[in-house]
Write an enzyme that holds these catalytic residues in place. Structure first.
Site, PDB file in Angstrom:
ATOM      1  CG  ASP A 109      -2.070   2.051   6.347  1.00  0.00           C
ATOM      2  OD1 ASP A 109      -2.141   1.692   5.133  1.00  0.00           O
ATOM      3  OD2 ASP A 109      -2.633   3.153   6.789  1.00  0.00           O
ATOM      4  CG  ASP A 130      -1.732   1.053   1.506  1.00  0.00           C
ATOM      5  OD1 ASP A 130      -2.263   1.356   0.313  1.00  0.00           O
ATOM      6  OD2 ASP A 130      -1.531   1.818   2.322  1.00  0.00           O
ATOM      7  CG  ASP A 135      -1.739   7.517   0.259  1.00  0.00           C
ATOM      8  OD1 ASP A 135      -0.702   8.390   0.119  1.00  0.00           O
ATOM      9  OD2 ASP A 135      -2.679   7.673  -0.345  1.00  0.00           O
TER      10      ASP A 135
END
Length: 221
Positions: free
Chosen positions: A177, A14, A16
């Site tokens: 995240d 991922d 961001d």
């Protein structure tokens, strides 16, 4: 290397909240778009809880907060267009890499692993950000939220990446995240790894049940 990488050949990351803390620039663009519409700024604290599902959902949440009601389709379109215009001008003014990211990507790439970027951010923003931070050469494929018919938490971007490089999903890892990253990884039959420092709508990402959690990506080395 970390035991979770045993037999792993392809890693999807991922962007961001995993590689880059992009909220300062996202928040600036959100607030500028709201200002264009004559609405009060949201501020970085709120935006930090809203990111992760793509730019349109981000602006929908910002409008809902500013208006205290569901935004209409035309207003959402106007707000999203304004956000894109502001963000594309300054996508990296205040964003920063999380500690250990550059080192981890460099060494994983050098070890011969195929690295893929899978983000819900519009694809047009990926290259400027990777180039700004000197990460472009590490990724063999980059997929944005508008690159395919469906985005995370749907498994399609992950299964597409595995198929592109003819790699069985049993040899693939998803690193992210948020619960959306973990859900996509599970649905794609990838192993999953979470970092706890990113954006997960105010909830500990460990509650999503990843196969492992690391405080920094250097723990993979």
């Amino acid at each position: 290397m970390h035991s979770l990488l045993d037999d792993i050949r392809l890693i999807c990351f991922d962007l961001d909240g995993t590689l880059v803390d992009s909220v300062p620039d996202l928040a600036a663009a959100v607030d500028a778009a709201l200002c264009d519409l004559g609405l009060p700024a949201a501020g970085e604290r709120h935006v930090r809880d809203w990111v992760g599902n793509g730019s349109r959902v981000l602006m929908e949440r910002a409008l809902r907060h500013a208006l205290a009601e569901e935004p209409g389709a035309s207003r959402l379109e106007q707000a999203h267009d304004a956000f894109v215009n502001h963000y594309e001008r300054r996508p990296c003014a205040a964003s920063r890499l999380y500690p250990g990211v550059a080192e981890a990507l460099q060494q994983l790439h050098a070890a011969g692993l195929t690295l893929v970027l899978v983000t819900n951010k519009p694809a047009a923003f990926i290259a400027p950000i990777l180039e700004h931070f000197g990460l472009s050469t590490y990724f063999s494929l980059c997929l944005g939220g508008d690159s395919l018919a469906r985005r995370k938490p749907d498994p399609l971007p992950l299964t597409h990446a595995a198929a592109t490089f003819a790699t069985s999903t049993t040899h693939c890892l998803m690193v992210g995240d948020s619960r959306h990253d973990i859900a996509a990884g599970r649905a794609a039959a990838f192993r999953t790894l979470a970092v706890p420092y990113g954006y997960n709508h105010g909830e500990p990402v460990a509650l999503s049940g990843p196969d492992a959690v690391v405080e920094s990506l250097v723990e993979l080395l």
